[in-house]
Design an enzyme around this catalytic site. Structure first.
Site, PDB file in Angstrom:
ATOM      1  N   GLU A   1      96.791-114.006  95.536  1.00 31.94           N
ATOM      2  CA  GLU A   1      97.568-114.223  94.481  1.00 31.94           C
ATOM      3  C   GLU A   1      99.093-114.050  94.791  1.00 31.94           C
ATOM      4  OE1 GLU A   1      96.236-111.786  91.099  1.00 31.94           O
ATOM      5  OE2 GLU A   1      97.506-113.051  89.489  1.00 31.94           O
TER       6      GLU A   1
ATOM      7  N   ALA B   1      96.255-103.613  93.595  1.00 32.02           N
ATOM      8  CA  ALA B   1      94.902-103.947  93.927  1.00 32.02           C
ATOM      9  C   ALA B   1      94.650-105.429  93.634  1.00 32.02           C
ATOM     10  CB  ALA B   1      94.135-103.105  93.425  1.00 32.02           C
ATOM     11  N   MET B   2      93.746-105.949  94.066  1.00 32.94           N
ATOM     12  CA  MET B   2      93.400-107.298  93.674  1.00 32.94           C
ATOM     13  C   MET B   2      92.033-107.679  93.408  1.00 32.94           C
ATOM     14  SD  MET B   2      94.912-110.471  93.295  1.00 32.94           S
ATOM     15  CE  MET B   2      93.705-111.591  92.699  1.00 32.94           C
TER      16      MET B   2
ATOM     17  N   ASN C   1      89.768-109.840  93.701  1.00 30.54           N
ATOM     18  CA  ASN C   1      89.000-111.206  94.256  1.00 30.54           C
ATOM     19  C   ASN C   1      87.687-110.880  93.984  1.00 30.54           C
ATOM     20  OD1 ASN C   1      91.383-111.551  96.007  1.00 30.54           O
ATOM     21  ND2 ASN C   1      90.771-109.423  97.008  1.00 30.54           N
TER      22      ASN C   1
ATOM     23  N   GLU D   1      90.659-103.847  88.073  1.00 27.56           N
ATOM     24  CA  GLU D   1      90.247-104.849  88.858  1.00 27.56           C
ATOM     25  C   GLU D   1      88.932-104.950  88.318  1.00 27.56           C
ATOM     26  OE1 GLU D   1      92.464-106.021  90.356  1.00 27.56           O
ATOM     27  OE2 GLU D   1      93.859-104.431  90.141  1.00 27.56           O
TER      28      GLU D   1
ATOM     29  N   HIS E   1      88.768-107.453  85.228  1.00 23.30           N
ATOM     30  CA  HIS E   1      89.446-108.609  85.663  1.00 23.30           C
ATOM     31  C   HIS E   1      88.016-109.691  85.826  1.00 23.30           C
ATOM     32  CE1 HIS E   1      93.701-109.109  85.845  1.00 23.30           C
ATOM     33  NE2 HIS E   1      93.923-108.374  86.509  1.00 23.30           N
TER      34      HIS E   1
ATOM     35  N   GLU F   1      96.509-110.861  82.560  1.00 15.43           N
ATOM     36  CA  GLU F   1      97.015-109.493  82.896  1.00 15.43           C
ATOM     37  C   GLU F   1      97.264-108.757  81.784  1.00 15.43           C
ATOM     38  OE1 GLU F   1      96.833-108.289  85.720  1.00 15.43           O
ATOM     39  OE2 GLU F   1      96.656-110.048  87.118  1.00 15.43           O
TER      40      GLU F   1
HETATM   41  C1  7ML Z   1      98.566-103.671  87.111  1.00 21.24           C
HETATM   42  C2  7ML Z   1      98.376-105.978  89.964  1.00 21.24           C
HETATM   43  C3  7ML Z   1      99.351-106.677  90.651  1.00 21.24           C
HETATM   44  C4  7ML Z   1     100.647-106.889  90.258  1.00 21.24           C
HETATM   45  C5  7ML Z   1      97.046-105.967  90.219  1.00 21.24           C
HETATM   46  C6  7ML Z   1      98.805-107.830  91.509  1.00 21.24           C
HETATM   47  C7  7ML Z   1      96.543-107.051  89.499  1.00 21.24           C
HETATM   48  C8  7ML Z   1      97.988-109.037  90.825  1.00 21.24           C
HETATM   49  C9  7ML Z   1      96.389-108.371  90.588  1.00 21.24           C
HETATM   50  C10 7ML Z   1      97.725-102.462  86.529  1.00 21.24           C
HETATM   51  C11 7ML Z   1      96.877-101.931  87.379  1.00 21.24           C
HETATM   52  C12 7ML Z   1      96.409-102.154  88.638  1.00 21.24           C
HETATM   53  C13 7ML Z   1      97.424-103.008  89.321  1.00 21.24           C
HETATM   54  C14 7ML Z   1      98.549-103.933  88.699  1.00 21.24           C
HETATM   55  C15 7ML Z   1      99.006-104.726  89.259  1.00 21.24           C
HETATM   56  C16 7ML Z   1     101.311-105.885  89.596  1.00 21.24           C
HETATM   57  C17 7ML Z   1     100.696-104.834  89.102  1.00 21.24           C
HETATM   58  N1  7ML Z   1      95.791-109.601  89.881  1.00 21.24           N
HETATM   59  O1  7ML Z   1      94.969-107.028  89.385  1.00 21.24           O
HETATM   60  O2  7ML Z   1      97.005-107.503  88.245  1.00 21.24           O
HETATM   61 ZN    ZN Z   2      95.792-107.479  87.108  1.00 19.10          ZN
END
Ligand code: 7ML
Ligand code: ZN
Length: 880
Positions: free
Chosen positions: A127, A268-269, A271, A304, A307, A326
């Site tokens: 992503e 984190a991600m 997937n 995560e 999601h 998000e």
């Molecule tokens: C927000 C994330 C990203 C970027 C994680 C990457 C994600 C994209 C990813 C809240 C809690 C944990 C992580 C994030 C965050 C910036 C912030 N899809 O899951 O949104």
């Molecule tokens: Zn997210």
């Protein structure tokens, strides 16, 4: 004007993809130096074929093409074109199989997007647009396919081979290699693809879903971290149960894997079936993790996991819709954390971060709507606005619709759109239909940038008993949006009489009162609400639970604030009333400093602080928040022209005075908070530790030998990281010999633990002592400093420039030169991280002319760099 070599993408230009990809079959011959990827795609045309066929355009970056076959036949060089960024086939058949063999180099991938090496393992981050750095593909979220993935690697160095979905086969290959094949039955966009290969161990558990299905939960880490995964695993189980109970959402695969990786750009991600995590949001042990770390892990694990429904089962049609997944998932993780911990304390923490970071973003040159209109580089829109203001927008929908209709709206959204890639509009429509409400005006929250301002005034007529509240809303111009239309705003409120009793709220024309707390709906520029049956002039309690992401002004007197602070039923309003008092006090001192007047902290403030401190009935965590002074960054937001040194001086004067004048009660409360039993992260005493450490920090503000002694004693005896770091952070800010002694001892104790050493760097970077920049520059040369590791870069460079306002903005501009130098270094290593470091420069307009010139000079120096990454270019150019 933005440079033409970079192409701006506009939301209005969306068109459906010309081709769709139904199945993806990938084979990876993994090797850190050079990995070969064979991709077999089943492609079919997605447009009317009565006219000429359209070209097939595949995205691809940093790939070496080895061979290309269409329906099994090698394509002649004149049947396709390869340019930087894409591969096109001018006239493909209506339906066909495309086989591309490419080579990539994971070890050379320092951008940490696509397939890269982290330590001895290989992992991916796709992503938003990282998949195109793995193989040629239509790399956009509305192209969803079923993936089958075969991984081949050396058995000795990579015994573990993971990808999305279920393991179908595994076995040996010649030359000490082996393979594993994974199949993910759910259609997904390419950004949810993942693979991990390495020498990992895992801990696991079984989870029985609400319908009785068994799911295997597995957390993979490097051997040395095996003992640090328990909390992450339990957090995952809590998140899974919570989503079933609160939203009726069940997990859908037989296995859920999480892998912790040391080098990771974000948190984190999500997937599908294979989350990849920044190790800081997985690893914890009672000795090495703070209470805040434990909470953050639970929250990110939750994020995560959530999601899986809000993002994976239903994904985004295009990246302009990012907040669809998000904002909604932030809202869900906030609610999860609130249910696991203290709801008011969690809400206050979220509001603080929104106000200090998102409000600032909304007020500057990088302001953009929750759903942006255009971008150069999508990575730059993983912003506080898209995430956290987006989360507030979902929260407002719940406030407007009520719990039941909101839940019905969520159910309807899942029912209608499961398996689809949709827009924000589809989500809001489901809410409108379930709540039987017109939300067309509400959509402005997605389309208009800027923080609305509510100016509230009131009038009370004793003869009639009518109390009128008038609310005027406005929103300042933002880039590209000079004029704003009124927002649809839920304003939660109540009324208190002089004794602090909550009054029944009956609007003129209503048959009876509707409780003592209600939500007023603002839709116009100016609106009045007439309450009847009010026996005496009330004090309004406004924006309860921070019901909308707005600024609010009402001319509260000191007595009003004291009443709200002690008597209001809403914890957020109680906290806020104290913060408003503190802001008024500190900003008064700032003015005194600037005008050279004598300085003194008002008696009444110390008195009310002391009364609060002595209130034994208050929840300890809440009390700690109520006794914490507003952040310097939040105070800066209150100033027309920011004076970082006056803000710091004024705030320190208050802290010092509190520490001096309330020495005895601070000592007593700290003593009462002292540990009685060995630390356990879930002992329910996190609030107590927080309050104890806060008391210590006030005592340390005086710099007394007594306080230094207490800090050293706590540092030496602490059995947990919260108290150890609580003491060490006060020592790092103290010009005393104990400072280096403690920092040295801490380093020696923890040098093998990356997460803790990150804290050690941050602590020094955020010290308010005058020699901090000098120290930070020395730390750049420390053997443990590695700018290529994002956590480490953030812990030093990010912490100094974004967490140390007074030293970063020190007169002379040395802080600015330092930051620009590091951004230029990072530009060629990791553009995403480089771009994120630009934030402080985007705020230059808020400072005096001298600082403005210095910051602009550094921005110009960055912009003049040849080979500037698109990520950095976009933010630097827009900031200018
Ligand atoms: C927000 C994330 C990203 C970027 C994680 C990457 C994600 C994209 C990813 C809240 C809690 C944990 C992580 C994030 C965050 C910036 C912030 N899809 O899951 O949104
Ligand atoms: Zn997210």
């Amino acid at each position: 004007m933005l440079h033409t070599q970079h192409l701006t993408i506009h939301r209005k230009d969306y068109t459906v993809p010309d081709y769709l990809i139904e199945t993806v079959d990938l084979t990876f011959d993994l090797d850190a130096e050079q990995t070969q990827v064979v991709s077999r795609l089943a492609i079919r045309s997605n447009h009317d074929r009565s006219g000429a066929p359209r070209p097939l355009v595949l995205d691809g970056e940093e790939l070496t093409l080895v061979s290309l076959k269409l329906d099994g036949v090698e394509l002649d060089a004149d049947r396709y074109q390869v340019e930087e960024g894409r591969l096109s086939i001018p006239a493909p058949p209506e339906s066909f199989q495309l086989e591309a063999t490419t080579r990539i180099s994971p070890k050379a991938n320092s951008a940490l997007s696509g397939l890269y090496a982290s330590g001895s393992m290989l992992c991916t981050q796709c992503e938003a647009e990282g998949f195109r750095r793995i193989t040629y593909f239509i790399d956009r979220p509305d192209v969803m396919a079923v993936y089958t993935v075969t991984l081949k690697a050396d058995r000795a160095t990579c015994p573990v081979l993971l990808s999305n979905g279920n393991l179908t086969t595994r076995g040996d290959l010649p030359d000490g290699r082996h393979f594993a094949t994974w199949h993910d039955p759910f259609k997904k966009p390419s950004y949810l693809f993942a693979l991990v290969a390495g020498d990992l161990v895992h801990i696991s558990d079984r989870f029985a879903t609400m319908s009785g299905r068994q799911v295997n939960l597995e957390i993979y880490v490097e051997q040395r971290n095996r003992e640090k995964c328990e909390h992450a695993l339990r957090s995952l189980e809590r998140a899974m149960r919570w989503d079933e109970e609160q939203f009726g959402r069940e997990y859908d695969l037989d296995i859920y894997m999480i892998v912790a990786v040391d080098d990771f750009n974000m948190g984190a991600m999500e997937n599908k079936g294979l989350n990849v995590f920044n190790s800081r949001y997985v690893l914890a042990s009672p000795q090495s993790a703070t209470d805040d770390d434990y909470h953050a892990i639970e929250e990110v694990i939750g994020h995560e996991y959530f999601h899986n429904w809000t993002g994976n089962r239903i994904t985004c049609r295009d990246w302009f819709q990012l907040s669809l997944k998000e904002g909604l998932t932030i809202f869900r993780d906030q609610e999860f954390s609130a249910d696991m911990q203290s709801r008011p304390v969690k809400r206050i923490a979220d509001v603080k971060s929104l106000r200090s970071a998102q409000f600032a973003e909304d007020a500057g040159p990088l302001a953009h709507p929750v759903r942006p209109e255009s971008y150069l580089e999508i990575n730059n829109f993983y912003s506080m606005t898209v995430y956290h203001k987006g989360g507030e927008v979902i929260r407002m929908l719940r406030t407007l619709l009520g719990l039941e209709a909101f839940r019905a709206g969520m159910d309807l959204y899942f029912e209608r759109h499961d398996g689809q890639a949709v827009r924000v509009d589809e989500f809001v429509q489901a809410m409108a239909d379930a709540g039987k409400r017109d939300l067309s005006q509400f959509m402005r929250w997605y389309d208009q940038a800027g923080t609305p301002l509510l100016i509230v005034s009131d009038d009370y007529q004793e003869q009639t008993g009518i109390y009128t509240l008038t609310v005027v809303q406005s929103c300042p111009p933002t880039p590209g949006q000079p004029v704003k239309e009124p927002f649809h705003i839920p304003l939660a409120m109540g009324l208190l009489d002089r004794e602090g009793h909550e009054l029944p709220l009956q609007l003129e024309g209503e048959a009876r009162a509707a409780g003592t707390s209600r939500v007023l709906e603002l839709r116009e520029g100016s609106q009045s609400f007439r309450f009847v049956g009010i026996a005496s002039r009330p004090v309004p309690s406004l924006l309860r639970n921070f019901s909308a992401p707005v600024k609010l002004e009402y001319p509260y007197g000191e007595g009003d604030l004291a009443l709200l602070m002690t008597r209001d039923s809403d914890p957020f309003v109680r906290w806020e009333a104290g913060q408003v008092q503190a802001v008024q006090l500190i900003m008064g001192l700032v003015a005194d400093i600037r005008e050279g007047r004598a300085l003194s902290v008002k008696e009444s403030f110390i008195d009310s602080f002391g009364r609060l401190l002595a209130d034994e009935k208050q929840d300890r965590g809440f009390l700690a928040e109520a006794l914490t002074l507003p952040l310097e960054s939040y105070l800066a937001e209150q100033m027309e022209v920011i004076d970082p040194s006056a803000i710091h001086q004024a705030r320190e004067l208050v802290r010092d005075t509190v520490g001096e004048r309330l020495r005895e009660p601070l000592l007593a409360v700290r003593e009462a908070c002292a540990p009685r039993a060995p630390y356990r992260p879930d002992d329910g005493l996190a609030g107590c530790r927080r309050l104890g450490n806060l008391c210590l920090s006030y005592l340390m503000a005086t710099g007394s030998r007594e306080a230094i002694g207490l800090s050293m004693a706590q540092f030496e005896s602490a059995d947990n990281m919260t108290d150890s770091l609580g003491a060490l952070s006060t020592l790092a800010g103290c010009a005393c010999p104990e400072r280096d002694e403690a920092l040295g001892a801490f380093y020696d104790r923890w040098r093998e633990d990356r997460g803790v050493i990150d804290k050690w760097f941050s602590l020094q970077a955020t010290s308010r002592l005058p020699d901090t920049l000098e120290r930070v520059m020395q730390l750049l040369e420390h053997p443990d400093f590695d700018i290529r590791n994002p956590n480490r870069a953030r812990s030093l460079i990010g912490a100094f420039s974004q967490g140390n306002q007074v030293r970063f903005h020190e007169e002379g501009g040395a802080g600015y030169r330092f930051l620009a130098d590091q951004i230029l270094r990072l530009n060629s290593i990791n553009p995403q991280i480089a771009a994120r470091m630009l934030t402080p420069f985007s705020r230059w307009r808020r400072f005096d002319v001298g600082r403005q010139e210095q910051m602009k000079k550094e921005l110009a120096r960055i912009l003049a760099e040849p080979g500037l990454a698109r990520d950095v270019y976009e933010l630097a150019a827009k900031s200018m």
